[in-house]
Design a protein around this motif. Structure first.
Motif, mmCIF file in Angstrom:
data_model
loop_
_atom_site.group_PDB
_atom_site.id
_atom_site.type_symbol
_atom_site.label_atom_id
_atom_site.label_comp_id
_atom_site.label_asym_id
_atom_site.label_seq_id
_atom_site.Cartn_x
_atom_site.Cartn_y
_atom_site.Cartn_z
ATOM 1 N N PHE A 158 1.117 -1.168 0.148
ATOM 2 C CA PHE A 158 -0.091 0.006 -0.053
ATOM 3 C C PHE A 158 0.835 1.232 0.091
ATOM 4 O O PHE A 158 2.186 1.269 0.383
ATOM 5 C CB PHE A 158 -0.985 -0.017 1.270
ATOM 6 N N PRO A 159 0.503 2.341 -0.504
ATOM 7 C CA PRO A 159 1.123 3.528 -0.593
ATOM 8 C C PRO A 159 1.531 4.504 0.495
ATOM 9 O O PRO A 159 2.558 5.227 0.223
ATOM 10 C CB PRO A 159 0.631 4.330 -1.822
ATOM 11 N N GLN A 175 -5.098 1.490 5.229
ATOM 12 C CA GLN A 175 -4.482 1.016 4.144
ATOM 13 C C GLN A 175 -3.741 -0.352 4.717
ATOM 14 O O GLN A 175 -4.084 -1.456 3.950
ATOM 15 C CB GLN A 175 -3.523 1.781 3.409
ATOM 16 N N TYR A 176 -3.213 -0.391 5.796
ATOM 17 C CA TYR A 176 -2.524 -1.570 6.345
ATOM 18 C C TYR A 176 -3.610 -2.424 6.667
ATOM 19 O O TYR A 176 -3.214 -3.905 6.378
ATOM 20 C CB TYR A 176 -1.746 -1.229 7.658
ATOM 21 N N GLU A 181 -5.896 -7.863 5.604
ATOM 22 C CA GLU A 181 -6.880 -8.822 5.523
ATOM 23 C C GLU A 181 -6.801 -9.429 4.248
ATOM 24 O O GLU A 181 -7.204 -10.503 4.003
ATOM 25 C CB GLU A 181 -8.322 -7.858 5.546
ATOM 26 N N ALA A 182 -6.478 -8.727 2.933
ATOM 27 C CA ALA A 182 -6.355 -9.516 1.912
ATOM 28 C C ALA A 182 -5.467 -10.597 1.545
ATOM 29 O O ALA A 182 -5.470 -11.786 1.281
ATOM 30 C CB ALA A 182 -6.022 -8.412 0.779
ATOM 31 N N TRP A 183 -4.298 -10.210 2.594
ATOM 32 C CA TRP A 183 -3.411 -11.525 2.619
ATOM 33 C C TRP A 183 -3.889 -12.553 3.432
ATOM 34 O O TRP A 183 -3.843 -13.637 3.057
ATOM 35 C CB TRP A 183 -2.045 -10.806 3.597
ATOM 36 N N LEU A 184 -4.435 -12.203 4.576
ATOM 37 C CA LEU A 184 -5.083 -13.249 5.574
ATOM 38 C C LEU A 184 -6.060 -14.227 4.831
ATOM 39 O O LEU A 184 -6.087 -15.226 4.845
ATOM 40 C CB LEU A 184 -5.707 -12.796 6.776
#
Length: 227
Positions: A158-159, A175-176, A181-184
């Motif tokens: 994320f930027p 953003q973190y 969540e996307a990773w998990l």
């Protein structure tokens, strides 16, 4: 990062719920997961769950050093933890449970251990990166408990820059949490996929603008935190 006692307790109770389903934390909780090195089964133990191939040796050593009631039974295991697989060692698991259930020293040791090894380290990192808000503290503390740190590869997804580099604290946290969540949720380990209740909790509080953790109750995996 300056938290009031109530804000710190709120963070701790939410993590306790995430880890053991209890506001106070289940000091005797033991789980066995295939999340050790190379997918090995390992013991996870205690109020906020530390692992056999992580910091469990340190926790047991602290207990023995304080001459806990079950020090004699647990001391021989110190040299084995993280070296010899103990997930199937009934004696080891028995003495860990007994110590937590029957000896106040084990509960005191766990409180000190999780504070020193996880909470204080998380707050040191947070302060060094310029974070100041209690909800930020909760998100960062959870990452230290659940993943051992703020994982570098997630920060690259994320930027936004952290506050110490003139980034917006709230934007960085949002953003973190989204990146985590996307990773998990897509992780090959099915156990980790099921832990998105953590990030979903944070997203609910971000949506409520609950940066001071003052809007109670906070629902943590179905349990109301009402410090």
């Amino acid at each position: 990062m300056n938290l009031t006692p109530q804000q710190k307790k709120t963070c701790e109770q939410i993590i306790n719920v995430f880890e053991s389903g209890s506001l106070q934390g289940d000091y005797s909780a033991i789980s066995i997961y295939r999340d050790g090195p190379h997918g090995m089964r390992q013991v996870t133990y205690g109020r906020s769950q530390t692992t056999e191939y992580g910091n469990l040796e340190t926790l047991v050593q602290m207990y023995v050093d304080r001459n806990g009631l079950y020090s004699g039974q647990l001391k021989p295991y110190i040299v084995k933890i993280g070296v010899v697989p103990l997930a199937d060692d009934a004696g080891f698991k028995k003495w860990l449970r007994e110590a937590a259930k029957k000896d106040p020293i084990m509960r005191e040791v766990q409180d000190d251990f999780f504070d020193q090894r996880y909470f204080q380290k998380a707050m040191k990192w947070a302060s060094g990166q310029g974070f100041t808000l209690p909800l930020s503290a909760l998100v960062i503390y959870d990452s230290f408990i659940h993943s051992g740190s703020i994982l570098d590869f997630l920060r690259k997804r994320f930027p936004e820059s952290p506050p110490v580099k003139n980034g917006n604290e709230k934007v960085w946290i949002k953003q973190y949490v989204d990146a985590r969540e996307a990773w998990l949720s897509t992780h090959p380990n099915k156990i980790l996929q099921k832990t998105v209740y953590r990030t979903q909790c944070f997203k609910q509080e971000i949506a409520k603008d609950n940066w001071q953790l003052s809007k109670l109750p906070i629902m943590a995996n179905g349990i109301a935190v009402t410090v």
